[in-house]
Scaffold this motif. Structure first.
Motif, PDB file in Angstrom:
ATOM      1  N   LEU A 275     -39.727  40.671  -9.335  1.00 43.44           N
ATOM      2  CA  LEU A 275     -39.827  41.926 -10.078  1.00 43.44           C
ATOM      3  C   LEU A 275     -40.621  41.750 -11.370  1.00 43.44           C
ATOM      4  O   LEU A 275     -41.302  42.674 -11.822  1.00 43.44           O
ATOM      5  CB  LEU A 275     -38.428  42.472 -10.379  1.00 43.44           C
ATOM      6  CG  LEU A 275     -37.666  42.987  -9.151  1.00 43.44           C
ATOM      7  CD1 LEU A 275     -36.201  43.260  -9.499  1.00 43.44           C
ATOM      8  CD2 LEU A 275     -38.319  44.247  -8.598  1.00 43.44           C
ATOM      9  N   TRP A 276     -40.537  40.582 -11.964  1.00 45.05           N
ATOM     10  CA  TRP A 276     -41.317  40.299 -13.165  1.00 45.05           C
ATOM     11  C   TRP A 276     -42.775  39.984 -12.826  1.00 45.05           C
ATOM     12  O   TRP A 276     -43.696  40.526 -13.441  1.00 45.05           O
ATOM     13  CB  TRP A 276     -40.724  39.107 -13.916  1.00 45.05           C
ATOM     14  CG  TRP A 276     -39.674  39.472 -14.922  1.00 45.05           C
ATOM     15  CD1 TRP A 276     -38.333  39.253 -14.827  1.00 45.05           C
ATOM     16  CD2 TRP A 276     -39.879  40.126 -16.189  1.00 45.05           C
ATOM     17  NE1 TRP A 276     -37.697  39.732 -15.950  1.00 45.05           N
ATOM     18  CE2 TRP A 276     -38.619  40.270 -16.803  1.00 45.05           C
ATOM     19  CE3 TRP A 276     -41.004  40.605 -16.858  1.00 45.05           C
ATOM     20  CZ2 TRP A 276     -38.444  40.857 -18.052  1.00 45.05           C
ATOM     21  CZ3 TRP A 276     -40.841  41.204 -18.109  1.00 45.05           C
ATOM     22  CH2 TRP A 276     -39.574  41.320 -18.688  1.00 45.05           C
ATOM     23  N   HIS A 277     -42.987  39.083 -11.880  1.00 45.74           N
ATOM     24  CA  HIS A 277     -44.312  38.490 -11.698  1.00 45.74           C
ATOM     25  C   HIS A 277     -45.110  39.064 -10.535  1.00 45.74           C
ATOM     26  O   HIS A 277     -46.336  38.948 -10.518  1.00 45.74           O
ATOM     27  CB  HIS A 277     -44.170  36.981 -11.522  1.00 45.74           C
ATOM     28  CG  HIS A 277     -43.526  36.300 -12.689  1.00 45.74           C
ATOM     29  ND1 HIS A 277     -44.165  36.135 -13.894  1.00 45.74           N
ATOM     30  CD2 HIS A 277     -42.289  35.762 -12.849  1.00 45.74           C
ATOM     31  CE1 HIS A 277     -43.364  35.516 -14.748  1.00 45.74           C
ATOM     32  NE2 HIS A 277     -42.220  35.286 -14.139  1.00 45.74           N
ATOM     33  N   GLU A 278     -44.448  39.638  -9.555  1.00 47.56           N
ATOM     34  CA  GLU A 278     -45.150  40.179  -8.388  1.00 47.56           C
ATOM     35  C   GLU A 278     -44.417  41.409  -7.885  1.00 47.56           C
ATOM     36  O   GLU A 278     -43.948  41.452  -6.742  1.00 47.56           O
ATOM     37  CB  GLU A 278     -45.229  39.117  -7.295  1.00 47.56           C
ATOM     38  CG  GLU A 278     -46.445  39.244  -6.419  1.00 47.56           C
ATOM     39  CD  GLU A 278     -46.821  37.917  -5.799  1.00 47.56           C
ATOM     40  OE1 GLU A 278     -48.017  37.587  -5.803  1.00 47.56           O
ATOM     41  OE2 GLU A 278     -45.918  37.211  -5.317  1.00 47.56           O
ATOM     42  N   TYR A 310     -47.600  47.909 -13.487  1.00 49.00           N
ATOM     43  CA  TYR A 310     -46.368  47.190 -13.772  1.00 49.00           C
ATOM     44  C   TYR A 310     -46.626  45.685 -13.741  1.00 49.00           C
ATOM     45  O   TYR A 310     -46.091  44.933 -14.564  1.00 49.00           O
ATOM     46  CB  TYR A 310     -45.287  47.512 -12.737  1.00 49.00           C
ATOM     47  CG  TYR A 310     -45.126  48.969 -12.393  1.00 49.00           C
ATOM     48  CD1 TYR A 310     -45.006  49.948 -13.376  1.00 49.00           C
ATOM     49  CD2 TYR A 310     -45.093  49.384 -11.059  1.00 49.00           C
ATOM     50  CE1 TYR A 310     -44.853  51.278 -13.040  1.00 49.00           C
ATOM     51  CE2 TYR A 310     -44.937  50.719 -10.719  1.00 49.00           C
ATOM     52  CZ  TYR A 310     -44.824  51.663 -11.717  1.00 49.00           C
ATOM     53  OH  TYR A 310     -44.683  52.975 -11.378  1.00 49.00           O
ATOM     54  N   ALA A 311     -47.458  45.247 -12.807  1.00 48.39           N
ATOM     55  CA  ALA A 311     -47.721  43.818 -12.655  1.00 48.39           C
ATOM     56  C   ALA A 311     -48.425  43.250 -13.878  1.00 48.39           C
ATOM     57  O   ALA A 311     -48.057  42.189 -14.390  1.00 48.39           O
ATOM     58  CB  ALA A 311     -48.558  43.573 -11.403  1.00 48.39           C
ATOM     59  N   ALA A 318     -42.857  38.766 -19.755  1.00 42.81           N
ATOM     60  CA  ALA A 318     -42.024  38.007 -18.821  1.00 42.81           C
ATOM     61  C   ALA A 318     -41.297  36.871 -19.519  1.00 42.81           C
ATOM     62  O   ALA A 318     -41.852  36.204 -20.393  1.00 42.81           O
ATOM     63  CB  ALA A 318     -42.885  37.448 -17.690  1.00 42.81           C
ATOM     64  N   PRO A 319     -40.034  36.613 -19.129  1.00 43.65           N
ATOM     65  CA  PRO A 319     -39.282  35.498 -19.691  1.00 43.65           C
ATOM     66  C   PRO A 319     -39.781  34.180 -19.135  1.00 43.65           C
ATOM     67  O   PRO A 319     -40.513  34.158 -18.143  1.00 43.65           O
ATOM     68  CB  PRO A 319     -37.848  35.783 -19.226  1.00 43.65           C
ATOM     69  CG  PRO A 319     -38.033  36.511 -17.936  1.00 43.65           C
ATOM     70  CD  PRO A 319     -39.273  37.358 -18.127  1.00 43.65           C
ATOM     71  N   PRO A 320     -39.379  33.067 -19.749  1.00 40.62           N
ATOM     72  CA  PRO A 320     -39.757  31.762 -19.179  1.00 40.62           C
ATOM     73  C   PRO A 320     -39.217  31.624 -17.774  1.00 40.62           C
ATOM     74  O   PRO A 320     -38.186  32.199 -17.425  1.00 40.62           O
ATOM     75  CB  PRO A 320     -39.084  30.753 -20.138  1.00 40.62           C
ATOM     76  CG  PRO A 320     -38.813  31.519 -21.390  1.00 40.62           C
ATOM     77  CD  PRO A 320     -38.583  32.944 -20.970  1.00 40.62           C
ATOM     78  N   ALA A 321     -39.923  30.853 -16.971  1.00 40.06           N
ATOM     79  CA  ALA A 321     -39.490  30.652 -15.590  1.00 40.06           C
ATOM     80  C   ALA A 321     -38.151  29.949 -15.544  1.00 40.06           C
ATOM     81  O   ALA A 321     -37.833  29.109 -16.388  1.00 40.06           O
ATOM     82  CB  ALA A 321     -40.533  29.845 -14.827  1.00 40.06           C
ATOM     83  N   ALA A 322     -37.359  30.313 -14.550  1.00 39.66           N
ATOM     84  CA  ALA A 322     -36.066  29.667 -14.364  1.00 39.66           C
ATOM     85  C   ALA A 322     -36.260  28.247 -13.847  1.00 39.66           C
ATOM     86  O   ALA A 322     -37.289  27.902 -13.290  1.00 39.66           O
ATOM     87  CB  ALA A 322     -35.227  30.461 -13.368  1.00 39.66           C
ATOM     88  N   THR A 323     -35.267  27.420 -14.038  1.00 39.95           N
ATOM     89  CA  THR A 323     -35.254  26.087 -13.463  1.00 39.95           C
ATOM     90  C   THR A 323     -33.978  25.936 -12.662  1.00 39.95           C
ATOM     91  O   THR A 323     -33.062  26.757 -12.757  1.00 39.95           O
ATOM     92  CB  THR A 323     -35.291  24.996 -14.544  1.00 39.95           C
ATOM     93  OG1 THR A 323     -34.047  24.994 -15.259  1.00 39.95           O
ATOM     94  CG2 THR A 323     -36.430  25.242 -15.532  1.00 39.95           C
ATOM     95  N   SER A 334     -37.292  41.904 -23.436  1.00 36.41           N
ATOM     96  CA  SER A 334     -37.816  43.121 -22.837  1.00 36.41           C
ATOM     97  C   SER A 334     -37.358  43.239 -21.393  1.00 36.41           C
ATOM     98  O   SER A 334     -36.959  42.257 -20.774  1.00 36.41           O
ATOM     99  CB  SER A 334     -39.350  43.120 -22.882  1.00 36.41           C
ATOM    100  OG  SER A 334     -39.817  42.958 -24.202  1.00 36.41           O
ATOM    101  N   ALA A 335     -37.425  44.445 -20.875  1.00 37.34           N
ATOM    102  CA  ALA A 335     -37.094  44.691 -19.472  1.00 37.34           C
ATOM    103  C   ALA A 335     -38.399  44.828 -18.699  1.00 37.34           C
ATOM    104  O   ALA A 335     -39.393  45.357 -19.197  1.00 37.34           O
ATOM    105  CB  ALA A 335     -36.266  45.955 -19.346  1.00 37.34           C
ATOM    106  N   HIS A 336     -38.405  44.328 -17.472  1.00 37.24           N
ATOM    107  CA  HIS A 336     -39.605  44.492 -16.658  1.00 37.24           C
ATOM    108  C   HIS A 336     -39.772  45.952 -16.271  1.00 37.24           C
ATOM    109  O   HIS A 336     -38.838  46.755 -16.344  1.00 37.24           O
ATOM    110  CB  HIS A 336     -39.561  43.594 -15.424  1.00 37.24           C
ATOM    111  CG  HIS A 336     -38.461  43.920 -14.463  1.00 37.24           C
ATOM    112  ND1 HIS A 336     -38.436  45.084 -13.717  1.00 37.24           N
ATOM    113  CD2 HIS A 336     -37.339  43.238 -14.121  1.00 37.24           C
ATOM    114  CE1 HIS A 336     -37.370  45.097 -12.959  1.00 37.24           C
ATOM    115  NE2 HIS A 336     -36.673  43.999 -13.178  1.00 37.24           N
ATOM    116  N   LEU A 337     -40.987  46.288 -15.860  1.00 37.45           N
ATOM    117  CA  LEU A 337     -41.326  47.682 -15.531  1.00 37.45           C
ATOM    118  C   LEU A 337     -41.425  47.924 -14.037  1.00 37.45           C
ATOM    119  O   LEU A 337     -42.005  48.921 -13.610  1.00 37.45           O
ATOM    120  CB  LEU A 337     -42.653  48.059 -16.202  1.00 37.45           C
ATOM    121  CG  LEU A 337     -42.670  48.009 -17.731  1.00 37.45           C
ATOM    122  CD1 LEU A 337     -44.046  48.400 -18.250  1.00 37.45           C
ATOM    123  CD2 LEU A 337     -41.604  48.923 -18.321  1.00 37.45           C
TER     124      LEU A 337
END
Length: 402
Positions: A275-278, A310-311, A318-323, A334-337
Motif C-alpha cells: 500500500l505504501w510502495h506499490e 498515490y504511488a 513512506a516509513p523505513p522498510a520493515a525488518t 503520515s498515512a499512505h494515500l
C-alpha cells in the motif's frame, strides 16, 4: 485545456510505463509537484506527485469538483478512458449533497458485512479455490486465486446468480484496462447488473442489491445499478491487485524468507508495504477545478483533468522498510494515500483489507512451499495509467490434497 507545459507530457501508458512506473514518477517529480502526463494516446492530464499537494487537492471540495461531464466532451465518445473517468450518477462523480446521498447507500451497505462473517466467507471461498488447483502442484495465483476470490465474495453479497459471475469478472477487469475493449466490458457489466436490479425491484431478497433498492435514500433503478457497479469495480479490482502484489512481495523479498512457514514477517506487513510502495490503484482521484486556480505553484485552468499519483506521493512519506526483527511496520508520521483521502476516500478500505489478509493467510497456511515458476524479472504487468497489477503470478509447490 491546461496551461502550456515546460516539458512534453510523459506517457502513463504502454509497456515501458507498466514495466517500471517508479522511474516515470521520478522523472515527473523532477518537474515539480504537478506535471503534464498523457494517460492515453492524445489525451493529456495533470498528475499530482507531491504528498502535501495531493492532500490539499483531495480535501478541497470548494475549489475542485468530481463531475467529469465538461471534460468528457473533450474526448472521443468511444475513448477507453471513459469506463473509469466518464460521468455516471455515482458517489465517485458527485459533489455535495448528491455525493453524500450516494455514498451513504454504499457505506451503509458495506457496514452490513460483519467482519467475522466476512472472514469466514473468505476462508470458505479460499479453500474451495485452493482445492481446485492444489493437486496440480502449480497455479497462476492471479487467474486462479486473487482475481476469483474478491469477486466471488462480492457477487455472493449482492446475490449475483452463479451463471453471471464469470461475465462480471470479465466486465470488472476489462473496464479498467484502458484498451479498446473497455467500453464494451463496462457496458456488459452494466447489462448484467441492470437485469438483476430490475428483478430485485419486483422480487426482493435478503441481499445487498435489495438493500440498496430499499435504502431510505430512495435511489431509482439506474442509480442503484451505478452504485453497485462502482462498488463491484472499486471493491474487486484493487483488492485483487493488492493480494497479487503482496503475494509477489512474499515470494521475492528476502526479508520475508521463511514467512510462508510461519516466519516473523506477516501478510499484514506485506500488504502494508504494498500500500505504501506499490498501491494497487496507482493513479486516480480525478478532479476538475471549478475556476482557474493555482495549486502548489502550478496555474491550472478551470475544467482541467487532475489526477493524484498515490504511488508517487507515497514515496515521499513512506516509513523505513520493515525488518524481520520488527514486530510491526512502523507507520511513520503520515498515512499512505492508497485509499485516497478526504470526503471521497475509499469506503471499502476495511472489508478490502480483511479480504486480502485472510486470502493470503489461508493460502500460505495450506501451501507452505510456494515459489515462483519463472524469474521475477520476467513477470509482466498490466498496461494502463490507473492500476498496478500483474498479468500472471505463476507458482509451483508440493501438491496438496483437496
Amino acid at each position: 485545456m491546461t496551461a502550456p507545459a515546460a516539458h512534453p507530457p510523459i506517457a502513463l501508458h504502454g509497456p515501458a510505463f507498466a514495466a517500471d512506473p517508479q522511474a516515470v514518477y521520478e522523472r515527473l517529480r523532477r518537474q515539480g509537484p504537478i506535471a503534464e502526463v498523457e494517460i492515453a494516446p492524445g489525451v493529456g492530464a495533470l498528475l499530482v506527485t507531491d504528498y502535501q499537494a495531493a492532500l490539499d487537492l483531495l480535501r478541497d471540495t470548494d475549489t475542485f469538483s468530481k463531475d467529469s461531464r465538461a471534460w468528457q466532451r473533450t474526448v472521443p465518445a468511444d475513448s477507453p478512458l471513459l469506463p473509469v473517468l466518464g460521468y455516471r450518477p455515482t458517489a465517485l462523480f458527485s459533489d455535495g449533497a448528491t455525493h453524500a446521498r450516494y455514498r451513504q447507500v454504499i457505506t451503509d451497505g458495506l457496514a452490513l458485512l460483519e467482519p467475522h462473517q466476512l472472514q469466514r466467507r473468505v476462508a470458505e471461498v479460499a479453500h474451495r479455490l485452493i482445492d481446485a488447483f492444489g493437486e496440480a502442484g502449480s497455479a497462476d495465483l492471479i487467474a486462479d486465486y486473487a482475481r476469483r476470490l474478491p469477486v466471488h465474495v462480492l457477487t455472493t453479497g449482492f446475490g449475483v446468480p452463479e451463471e453471471h459471475r464469470e461475465r462480471l469478472v470479465v466486465g470488472i477487469v476489462g473496464s479498467i484496462e484502458s484498451t479498446r475493449h473497455a467500453v464494451a466490458a463496462y457496458a456488459d457489466l452494466v447489462e448484467v447488473v441492470t437485469g438483476m436490479v430490475a428483478e430485485r425491484r419486483e422480487r426482493p431478497r435478503h441481499d445487498l442489491t435489495s438493500w440498496f433498492l430499499t435504502h431510505p435514500a430512495g435511489l431509482d433503478n439506474d442509480e442503484v445499478v451505478r452504485q453497485i457497479t462502482l462498488t463491484m469495480i472499486a471493491g474487486n479490482e484493487p483488492t485483487t491487485n493488492l493480494i497479487g502484489n503482496a503475494l509477489l512481495r512474499l515470494l521475492t523479498d528476502a526479508r520475508y524468507a521463511g514467512s510462508l512457514f510461519g516466519g516473523a514477517m506477516t501478510a499484514h506487513q506485506a500488504i502494508d508495504e504494498v500500500l505504501w510502495h506499490e498501491p494497487p490503484l496507482a493513479n486516480l482521484s480525478a478532479h476538475y477545478p471549478r475556476v482557474d486556480v493555482t495549486l502548489h505553484g502550478r496555474a491550472i485552468p478551470a475544467g482541467s483533468l487532475i489526477l493524484v499519483s498515490y504511488a508517487a506521493a507515497n514515496s515521499q512519506a513512506a516509513p523505513p522498510a520493515a525488518t524481520a526483527d520488527t514486530a510491526e511496520l512502523r507507520s511513520g508520521e503520515s498515512a499512505h494515500l492508497a485509499w485516497a483521502a478526504g470526503p471521497h476516500a475509499c469506503p471499502a478500505r476495511d472489508p478490502a483489507l480483511l479480504i486480502a489478509i485472510t486470502a493470503i493467510e489461508q493460502l500460505t497456511s495450506r501451501i507452505g512451499d510456494l515459489e515462483l515458476a519463472e524469474p521475477a524479472e520476467d513477470l509482466r504487468w498490466r498496461p494502463g495509467p490507473f492500476h498496478r497489477a500483474l498479468v500472471r503470478l505463476p507458482v509451483r509447490f508440493t501438491p496438496v490434497a483437496g
